[in-house]
Design a protein around this motif. Structure first.
Motif, short mmCIF file in Angstrom:
data_model
loop_
_atom_site.label_atom_id
_atom_site.label_comp_id
_atom_site.label_asym_id
_atom_site.label_seq_id
_atom_site.Cartn_x
_atom_site.Cartn_y
_atom_site.Cartn_z
N ASP A 122 0.81 -1.21 0.00
CA ASP A 122 0.00 0.00 0.00
C ASP A 122 0.84 1.27 0.00
O ASP A 122 0.43 2.30 -0.52
N ILE A 123 1.99 1.19 0.64
CA ILE A 123 2.84 2.37 0.77
C ILE A 123 4.30 1.93 0.82
O ILE A 123 4.62 0.92 1.42
N SER A 124 5.15 2.68 0.15
CA SER A 124 6.59 2.41 0.15
C SER A 124 7.26 3.34 1.14
O SER A 124 6.90 4.51 1.23
N VAL A 125 8.23 2.81 1.87
CA VAL A 125 8.99 3.61 2.84
C VAL A 125 10.46 3.51 2.46
O VAL A 125 11.01 2.41 2.38
N ILE A 126 11.08 4.65 2.25
CA ILE A 126 12.49 4.71 1.90
C ILE A 126 13.21 5.48 2.99
O ILE A 126 12.83 6.60 3.32
N GLY A 127 14.22 4.87 3.57
CA GLY A 127 15.01 5.50 4.62
C GLY A 127 16.34 5.99 4.09
O GLY A 127 16.67 5.80 2.93
N TYR A 128 17.09 6.60 4.97
CA TYR A 128 18.38 7.17 4.59
C TYR A 128 19.37 6.91 5.71
O TYR A 128 19.09 7.25 6.85
N ASP A 129 20.44 6.29 5.45
CA ASP A 129 21.57 6.03 6.36
C ASP A 129 22.09 4.60 6.20
O ASP A 129 23.24 4.36 6.45
N ASP A 130 21.23 3.66 5.88
CA ASP A 130 21.60 2.25 5.73
C ASP A 130 22.20 1.69 7.02
O ASP A 130 23.29 1.12 7.03
N ILE A 131 21.46 1.85 8.13
CA ILE A 131 21.93 1.27 9.38
C ILE A 131 21.81 -0.25 9.29
O ILE A 131 20.95 -0.77 8.59
#
Length: 113
Positions: free
Chosen positions: A78-87
Motif C-alpha cells: 500500500d505504501i513504500s517507505v524509503i530510509g536514509y543512512d543504511d543502518i
C-alpha cells in the motif's frame, strides 16, 4: 479566436495547479527519532493518496513503518517507505527497509552539516 485560446490556457493552468496541490510532497518535521517518524507516519497513514514516503533517516523510517502497520497500511503493497543512512538493523526489519547508503568518507567534509 484568440479569446478562446486564452481561456483554454487559463483552464489548463488552473488544472495544472490543482494537480500539483494534490500530488506534491508534503514535508513533515521531526527530530530524527523513531517517535517523530511514528507521529508523522500516523498523520500520513490517514491520507489514502500517499503511496510513498522518503524519510530523513532510518530511525524515523522505523517509526513510520510502525505507524503504517498499526494503521493497516501494508508496506510495500500500500505504501513504500524509503530510509536514509543504511543502518545495519534496516536489513532485519519485516519488511526490510529500502534505504539510501551515503558514503561519508567520499563526501567533502565542508558539505556535511
Amino acid at each position: 479566436m484568440r479569446r478562446g485560446a486564452a481561456g483554454a490556457g487559463r483552464r489548463r493552468d488552473r488544472a495544472v495547479r490543482a494537480h500539483r496541490r494534490r500530488h506534491t510532497a508534503q514535508a513533515q518535521r521531526g527530530n530524527r527519532s523513531p517517535a517523530a517518524g511514528y507521529t508523522a507516519g500516523r498523520q500520513l497513514a490517514r491520507l489514502a493518496d500517499v503511496t510513498a514516503v522518503f524519510v530523513a533517516n532510518e530511525d524515523m523510517a522505523i517509526g513510520a513503518l510502525h505507524a503504517f502497520t498499526e494503521a493497516g497500511r501494508r508496506v510495500p503493497d500500500d505504501i513504500s517507505v524509503i530510509g536514509y543512512d543504511d543502518i545495519p538493523a534496516a536489513a532485519h526489519l519485516a519488511p526490510p527497509l529500502i534505504t539510501v547508503r551515503q558514503n561519508f568518507t567520499a563526501v567533502d567534509p565542508s558539505e556535511v552539516p
